[in-house]
Design a protein around this motif. Structure first.
Motif, PDB file in Angstrom:
ATOM      1  N   GLU A  85      34.327 -13.699  27.930  1.00  0.00           N
ATOM      2  CA  GLU A  85      34.057 -12.603  28.867  1.00  0.00           C
ATOM      3  C   GLU A  85      33.118 -13.097  29.959  1.00  0.00           C
ATOM      4  O   GLU A  85      33.295 -12.811  31.137  1.00  0.00           O
ATOM      5  N   GLU A  86      32.101 -13.832  29.542  1.00  0.00           N
ATOM      6  CA  GLU A  86      30.990 -14.156  30.448  1.00  0.00           C
ATOM      7  C   GLU A  86      31.385 -15.004  31.645  1.00  0.00           C
ATOM      8  O   GLU A  86      30.820 -14.886  32.720  1.00  0.00           O
ATOM      9  N   ASP A  95      29.518  -3.561  24.630  1.00  0.00           N
ATOM     10  CA  ASP A  95      29.001  -4.773  25.286  1.00  0.00           C
ATOM     11  C   ASP A  95      27.771  -4.432  26.135  1.00  0.00           C
ATOM     12  O   ASP A  95      27.718  -4.732  27.323  1.00  0.00           O
ATOM     13  N   ASP A 148      24.134  -9.864  23.292  1.00  0.00           N
ATOM     14  CA  ASP A 148      25.286 -10.043  24.193  1.00  0.00           C
ATOM     15  C   ASP A 148      26.150 -11.180  23.689  1.00  0.00           C
ATOM     16  O   ASP A 148      25.913 -12.332  24.049  1.00  0.00           O
ATOM     17  N   ASP A 149      27.171 -10.933  22.922  1.00  0.00           N
ATOM     18  CA  ASP A 149      27.597  -9.615  22.494  1.00  0.00           C
ATOM     19  C   ASP A 149      27.879  -9.662  20.996  1.00  0.00           C
ATOM     20  O   ASP A 149      28.829  -9.048  20.522  1.00  0.00           O
ATOM     21  N   TYR A 177      17.382  -3.745  27.461  1.00  0.00           N
ATOM     22  CA  TYR A 177      18.455  -4.737  27.346  1.00  0.00           C
ATOM     23  C   TYR A 177      18.251  -5.891  28.334  1.00  0.00           C
ATOM     24  O   TYR A 177      18.417  -7.063  27.980  1.00  0.00           O
ATOM     25  N   HIS A 222      32.947  -8.985  22.872  1.00  0.00           N
ATOM     26  CA  HIS A 222      33.355 -10.349  23.218  1.00  0.00           C
ATOM     27  C   HIS A 222      32.630 -11.354  22.341  1.00  0.00           C
ATOM     28  O   HIS A 222      31.433 -11.250  22.102  1.00  0.00           O
TER      29      HIS A 222
END
Ligand SMILES: [Zn+2]
Length: 479
Positions: free
Chosen positions: A334-335, A362, A300-301, A428, A288
């Motif tokens: 996306e978020e 992702d 991200d990302d 992450y 994304h």
């Protein structure tokens, strides 16, 4: 590996493997083709492992664009960047397909304990939060561990308070601690509002110990008042917790300047390596393009975008294109609501049955350690062959189902086959959705290993004569 803890089952597993192994090759021509596809895939894999291309792309995106929250100036710059990059890389049919996205502006965020021990707190608005009044909100803190614990508290005790969800996230390689903790971020604000709370604070959903709080989307319920909600940095949540342990009521002042603007336009950016034989059949590689409005969205990302672009470019550089089309899709927003995923599924509804495979990266830029694929049962042999090609990358085959990334949800529901290349997510969530999500957190070697894995799977899926469609019906995820 998480899947091979018990050594005593290995001999039985090997017998089973042999029984289910590759179908017998019947003609010399078929044997030749099989050798060619495996050889080409192995060469591609090794070339990708030595290529700095993904790193160069990620450096370019994080330097020339930076963060790119849906609807922001950064988002528009990222769309322009992606179109230009795809053209520069020589991808074909490059286009930006329009996507309508919501527009939310974070504004300023301030918080402090007022009594009995006044202290400034590091916090950040949850994505989508309403703002506070100009003068802020002042109230007593009510601490609960999670959503279940909140249910047990009488409404009268919650009314007029700021609810503090104080749940720690567990550090795990597969990131499962996120799934266990993130419901307080998504549903906590409305759950607290339903019981009369005036605002919500959460302990950041993250594993780091730095003072950068973690944002991420909340989801207001339709039928409850919308109250402001913010995440405290982990060390600040520790301080608030320690103040509460001293037994006196803790009063807190919260100011959020967040607000919504009108919906606006963004785009899914798409480019292809057109297949030589079956151009209408698609192997989708995605990430994304949007990020949160903090950090530079390297993990991200940006990483997923760079991995997908680099894998496609390396495939485009082969002597001849694969049988099917490789399509890179850099999804919008996306978020903050999966707008791009929904728009893609709608715009491409008629060709979903010709999607051979879809994959999305992702989960940062850690080494890939697991491969799984949900494909038509007769295509399992091909999945085994891919797994063998991934072994030198220290990627283990998991015969269980794959889930695909968040942007593939609608495709997967339509039985589009998906594959997972699961990354090591141990660190992450130290950086996820924080100001600290920046390029220095990405290891170039690990990024190249990801490209090697994606290129191998995408090429094989695009070249094989075996059709992967349709995937078995998607079942509920157990986690
Ligand atoms: Zn993401």
């Amino acid at each position: 590996m998480a899947t091979s803890g018990n050594r005593s089952i290995l001999p039985a597993a090997l017998v089973l493997w042999t029984a289910l192994g590759p179908a017998p090759i019947t003609t010399a021509a078929e044997a030749q083709r099989a050798a060619t596809i495996d050889e080409t895939a192995a060469e591609l894999r090794d070339r990708a492992l030595a290529s700095p291309l993904a790193w160069e792309l990620l450096e370019s995106l994080t330097t020339e664009v930076g963060h790119r929250f849906a609807g922001s100036a950064g988002d528009r710059a990222a769309v322009a960047w992606a179109v230009a990059k795809m053209e520069e890389l020589g991808l074909e049919n490059v286009r930006a397909e329009p996507v309508t996205v919501p527009q939310w502006v974070r504004g300023e965020a301030r918080g402090r304990t007022l009594s009995p021990y006044p202290q400034e707190m590091k916090l950040i608005a949850l994505g989508g939060s309403v703002g506070t009044p100009e003068t802020g909100i002042e109230a007593e803190i009510l601490e609960v561990a999670g959503l279940e614990e909140l249910v047990e508290v009488p409404d009268a005790e919650v009314a007029g308070k700021i609810v503090f969800f104080n749940r720690r996230m567990e550090r795990r390689q597969d990131g499962r601690g996120y799934g266990q903790t993130v419901p307080i971020r998504g549903r906590g604000p409305s759950a607290a509002a339903a019981k009369g709370a005036v605002a919500v604070l959460i302990r950041s959903v993250g594993t780091g110990t730095h003072r950068f709080p973690h944002t991420g989307a909340l989801r207001y319920a339709e039928d409850t008042p919308r109250i402001p909600a913010a995440a405290l940095a982990v060390p600040d949540a520790d301080v608030l917790e320690a103040q509460l342990r001293r037994g006196q009521p803790v009063r807190f002042h919260l100011y959020l300047g967040s607000r919504y603007l009108a919906n606006t336009q963004s785009a899914n950016v798409i480019g292809e390596v057109v297949g030589r034989d079956k151009p209408g059949e698609i192997v989708l590689l995605g990430g994304h393009l949007d990020s949160w409005d903090v950090g530079t969205g390297a993990l991200d990302d940006g990483a997923g975008c760079a991995i997908s672009l680099a894998a496609a470019k390396l495939i485009a550089a082969l002597d001849r294109p694969p049988r099917r089309t490789i399509r890179v899709v850099l999804f919008a927003n996306e978020e903050f609501g999966l707008s791009g995923a929904e728009a893609y599924a709608q715009a491409h509804q008629a060709e979903l049955t010709t999607h051979q495979l879809a994959m999305e990266s992702d989960f940062g830029a850690g080494n890939v350690w697991r491969f799984a694929a949900s494909v038509e049962p007769a295509a399992r042999t091909a999945a085994q062959s891919i797994a063998t090609l991934l072994e030198p990358l220290e990627i283990a085959f998991d015969a269980g189902p794959a889930w695909g990334g968040a942007d593939l949800r609608y495709l997967h529901t339509s039985r589009v086959p998906v594959a997972d290349l699961t990354q090591d997510g141990t660190y992450y969530f130290d950086y996820h959705h924080t100001e600290d999500d920046t390029l220095d957190k990405v290891a170039p070697d690990a990024l190249a290993q990801n490209v090697a894995a994606y290129a191998t799977v995408a090429f094989y899926a695009a070249e094989t004569e075996t059709s992967f469609f349709p995937a078995p019906a998607r079942t509920q995820r157990e986690r």
